[in-house]
Motif scaffolding. Structure first.
Motif, PDB file in Angstrom:
ATOM      1  N   ALA A  68      18.356  -0.004 -27.913  1.00  0.00           N
ATOM      2  CA  ALA A  68      19.637   0.102 -28.625  1.00  0.00           C
ATOM      3  C   ALA A  68      20.690  -0.793 -27.961  1.00  0.00           C
ATOM      4  CB  ALA A  68      20.110   1.552 -28.652  1.00  0.00           C
ATOM      5  N   ASP A  69      20.727  -0.791 -26.625  1.00  0.00           N
ATOM      6  CA  ASP A  69      21.670  -1.659 -25.904  1.00  0.00           C
ATOM      7  C   ASP A  69      21.385  -3.130 -26.191  1.00  0.00           C
ATOM      8  OD1 ASP A  69      22.909   0.554 -24.775  1.00  0.00           O
ATOM      9  OD2 ASP A  69      21.836   0.397 -22.860  1.00  0.00           O
ATOM     10  N   PHE A  70      20.088  -3.485 -26.239  1.00  0.00           N
ATOM     11  CA  PHE A  70      19.689  -4.864 -26.546  1.00  0.00           C
ATOM     12  C   PHE A  70      20.156  -5.255 -27.948  1.00  0.00           C
ATOM     13  CE2 PHE A  70      16.514  -7.647 -28.562  1.00  0.00           C
ATOM     14  CZ  PHE A  70      16.664  -8.773 -27.783  1.00  0.00           C
ATOM     15  N   ALA A  71      19.909  -4.377 -28.903  1.00  0.00           N
ATOM     16  CA  ALA A  71      20.310  -4.665 -30.290  1.00  0.00           C
ATOM     17  C   ALA A  71      21.819  -4.823 -30.390  1.00  0.00           C
ATOM     18  CB  ALA A  71      19.815  -3.551 -31.216  1.00  0.00           C
ATOM     19  N   GLN A  72      22.562  -3.965 -29.703  1.00  0.00           N
ATOM     20  CA  GLN A  72      24.025  -4.035 -29.735  1.00  0.00           C
ATOM     21  C   GLN A  72      24.505  -5.345 -29.100  1.00  0.00           C
ATOM     22  OE1 GLN A  72      25.991  -0.870 -27.586  1.00  0.00           O
ATOM     23  NE2 GLN A  72      27.775  -0.995 -28.916  1.00  0.00           N
ATOM     24  N   HIS A  92      23.703  -8.265 -31.438  1.00  0.00           N
ATOM     25  CA  HIS A  92      24.615  -8.268 -32.579  1.00  0.00           C
ATOM     26  C   HIS A  92      25.985  -8.795 -32.161  1.00  0.00           C
ATOM     27  CE1 HIS A  92      27.525  -6.523 -35.432  1.00  0.00           C
ATOM     28  NE2 HIS A  92      26.576  -6.801 -36.321  1.00  0.00           N
ATOM     29  N   ALA A  93      26.485  -8.303 -31.028  1.00  0.00           N
ATOM     30  CA  ALA A  93      27.806  -8.737 -30.554  1.00  0.00           C
ATOM     31  C   ALA A  93      27.806 -10.235 -30.219  1.00  0.00           C
ATOM     32  CB  ALA A  93      28.220  -7.920 -29.335  1.00  0.00           C
ATOM     33  N   ALA A  94      26.720 -10.717 -29.620  1.00  0.00           N
ATOM     34  CA  ALA A  94      26.663 -12.122 -29.218  1.00  0.00           C
ATOM     35  C   ALA A  94      26.617 -13.057 -30.420  1.00  0.00           C
ATOM     36  CB  ALA A  94      25.442 -12.361 -28.334  1.00  0.00           C
ATOM     37  N   SER A  95      25.971 -12.619 -31.486  1.00  0.00           N
ATOM     38  CA  SER A  95      25.809 -13.504 -32.639  1.00  0.00           C
ATOM     39  C   SER A  95      26.758 -13.167 -33.782  1.00  0.00           C
ATOM     40  CB  SER A  95      24.359 -13.435 -33.138  1.00  0.00           C
ATOM     41  OG  SER A  95      24.054 -12.119 -33.556  1.00  0.00           O
ATOM     42  N   LYS A  96      27.773 -12.365 -33.497  1.00  0.00           N
ATOM     43  CA  LYS A  96      28.739 -11.975 -34.527  1.00  0.00           C
ATOM     44  C   LYS A  96      29.358 -13.218 -35.154  1.00  0.00           C
ATOM     45  CE  LYS A  96      30.941  -8.121 -33.773  1.00  0.00           C
ATOM     46  NZ  LYS A  96      31.882  -7.158 -33.229  1.00  0.00           N
ATOM     47  N   GLY A  97      29.379 -13.253 -36.444  1.00  0.00           N
ATOM     48  CA  GLY A  97      29.979 -14.385 -37.155  1.00  0.00           C
ATOM     49  C   GLY A  97      29.012 -15.518 -37.410  1.00  0.00           C
ATOM     50  N   GLY A  98      27.803 -15.457 -36.843  1.00  0.00           N
ATOM     51  CA  GLY A  98      26.804 -16.488 -37.100  1.00  0.00           C
ATOM     52  C   GLY A  98      27.066 -17.822 -36.445  1.00  0.00           C
ATOM     53  N   GLY A  99      28.071 -17.903 -35.585  1.00  0.00           N
ATOM     54  CA  GLY A  99      28.396 -19.167 -34.930  1.00  0.00           C
ATOM     55  C   GLY A  99      27.662 -19.341 -33.618  1.00  0.00           C
ATOM     56  N   THR A 100      28.235 -20.161 -32.771  1.00  0.00           N
ATOM     57  CA  THR A 100      27.671 -20.435 -31.461  1.00  0.00           C
ATOM     58  C   THR A 100      27.773 -19.202 -30.570  1.00  0.00           C
ATOM     59  OG1 THR A 100      28.384 -22.727 -31.686  1.00  0.00           O
ATOM     60  CG2 THR A 100      27.817 -21.979 -29.470  1.00  0.00           C
ATOM     61  N   VAL A 101      26.731 -18.952 -29.804  1.00  0.00           N
ATOM     62  CA  VAL A 101      26.706 -17.816 -28.871  1.00  0.00           C
ATOM     63  C   VAL A 101      27.286 -18.282 -27.540  1.00  0.00           C
ATOM     64  CG1 VAL A 101      25.201 -16.193 -27.651  1.00  0.00           C
ATOM     65  CG2 VAL A 101      24.697 -16.811 -30.022  1.00  0.00           C
ATOM     66  N   SER A 102      28.198 -17.488 -26.987  1.00  0.00           N
ATOM     67  CA  SER A 102      28.824 -17.839 -25.702  1.00  0.00           C
ATOM     68  C   SER A 102      27.831 -17.640 -24.560  1.00  0.00           C
ATOM     69  CB  SER A 102      30.047 -16.961 -25.458  1.00  0.00           C
ATOM     70  OG  SER A 102      29.645 -15.632 -25.162  1.00  0.00           O
ATOM     71  N   VAL A 103      28.131 -18.255 -23.430  1.00  0.00           N
ATOM     72  CA  VAL A 103      27.299 -18.101 -22.234  1.00  0.00           C
ATOM     73  C   VAL A 103      27.249 -16.632 -21.832  1.00  0.00           C
ATOM     74  CG1 VAL A 103      27.099 -18.690 -19.791  1.00  0.00           C
ATOM     75  CG2 VAL A 103      27.732 -20.456 -21.441  1.00  0.00           C
ATOM     76  N   ASN A 104      28.390 -15.952 -21.865  1.00  0.00           N
ATOM     77  CA  ASN A 104      28.408 -14.530 -21.508  1.00  0.00           C
ATOM     78  C   ASN A 104      27.631 -13.687 -22.512  1.00  0.00           C
ATOM     79  OD1 ASN A 104      29.823 -14.866 -19.148  1.00  0.00           O
ATOM     80  ND2 ASN A 104      31.813 -14.492 -20.092  1.00  0.00           N
ATOM     81  N   GLY A 105      27.689 -14.054 -23.791  1.00  0.00           N
ATOM     82  CA  GLY A 105      26.909 -13.343 -24.797  1.00  0.00           C
ATOM     83  C   GLY A 105      25.417 -13.477 -24.540  1.00  0.00           C
ATOM     84  N   ARG A 112      20.195 -11.477 -22.433  1.00  0.00           N
ATOM     85  CA  ARG A 112      19.097 -11.640 -21.465  1.00  0.00           C
ATOM     86  C   ARG A 112      18.979 -10.433 -20.542  1.00  0.00           C
ATOM     87  NH1 ARG A 112      15.866 -15.010 -23.789  1.00  0.00           N
ATOM     88  NH2 ARG A 112      16.502 -17.164 -23.776  1.00  0.00           N
ATOM     89  N   HIS A 113      20.113  -9.876 -20.131  1.00  0.00           N
ATOM     90  CA  HIS A 113      20.090  -8.684 -19.266  1.00  0.00           C
ATOM     91  C   HIS A 113      19.379  -7.528 -19.966  1.00  0.00           C
ATOM     92  CE1 HIS A 113      21.305  -5.400 -16.664  1.00  0.00           C
ATOM     93  NE2 HIS A 113      21.730  -4.775 -17.752  1.00  0.00           N
ATOM     94  N   PHE A 114      19.765  -7.264 -21.203  1.00  0.00           N
ATOM     95  CA  PHE A 114      19.167  -6.138 -21.928  1.00  0.00           C
ATOM     96  C   PHE A 114      17.731  -6.437 -22.356  1.00  0.00           C
ATOM     97  CE2 PHE A 114      23.702  -5.010 -22.347  1.00  0.00           C
ATOM     98  CZ  PHE A 114      23.633  -3.787 -21.694  1.00  0.00           C
TER      99      PHE A 114
END
Length: 174
Positions: free
Chosen positions: A118-122, A125-138, A143-145
């Motif tokens: 569930a944490d991985f899915a969240q 989802h948060a990292a790819s919100k908007g369908g744009g470029t994923v940030s390094v922190n995202g 990767r952590h989850f």
């Protein structure tokens, strides 16, 4: 989406069946030498060895032997496990870094796995919100989850394996 499962030859083809045709793998010392390019002096100093000794160990031509313990020490100094990944791949396995997880019951392990998923899915989802470029922190969060999920899967598998009985003829009581 597909799944790849690796099964040891003896289990997949039986003791008498022919193993699949595979290409012979290059020597692991080639992977070690590539990892050490330009860094032999640094690694040797960190390990308290002479540069010459390390060169001789990885050359494979001298009486010096590059042991598994040496491999562990060098990989630890460099934070690079590419030779271990090479060894795993040569035998049909995958070597991944996971977050270590311990479970004391199957139920606890499965709950922890569900929470990690569930944490991985969240995070995905948060990292790819908007369908744009994923940030390094995202990406870092995903990767952590991802490592947490794999660690949980590994822990549950190890828990089950620790309670398995050995088949006859493999060290189990007959």
């Amino acid at each position: 989406m597909g799944i790849t499962v690796s099964i040891p030859d003896a289990l997949a083809y039986g003791e008498d069946g022919p193993p699949p045709a595979t290409q012979p793998a290059p020597d692991v010392l080639v992977a070690v030498a590539n990892m050490l390019k330009g860094r032999v002096g640094y690694v040797a100093r960190r390990l308290g060895w002479s540069e010459s000794t390390l060169q001789k160990k990885i050359s494979g031509r001298e009486k010096h032997v590059f042991s598994v313990r040496d491999l562990q020490l060098v990989q630890h100094v460099l934070g690079d496990v590419s030779p271990t990944q090479f060894l795993a791949a040569a035998e049909g396995y995958v070597c991944l870094q996971v977050n270590p997880v311990e479970v004391d019951s199957l139920e606890a392990g499965l709950v922890r796995l569900q929470v990690a998923l569930a944490d991985f899915a969240q995070a995905a989802h948060a990292a790819s919100k908007g369908g744009g470029t994923v940030s390094v922190n995202g990406l870092r969060s995903v990767r952590h989850f991802e490592a947490e999920v794999l660690g949980c899967v590994n822990a549950v598998g190890a828990f089950i394996a620790s309670r398995a009985t050995a088949p006859q003829g493999e060290g189990g009581d007959a």
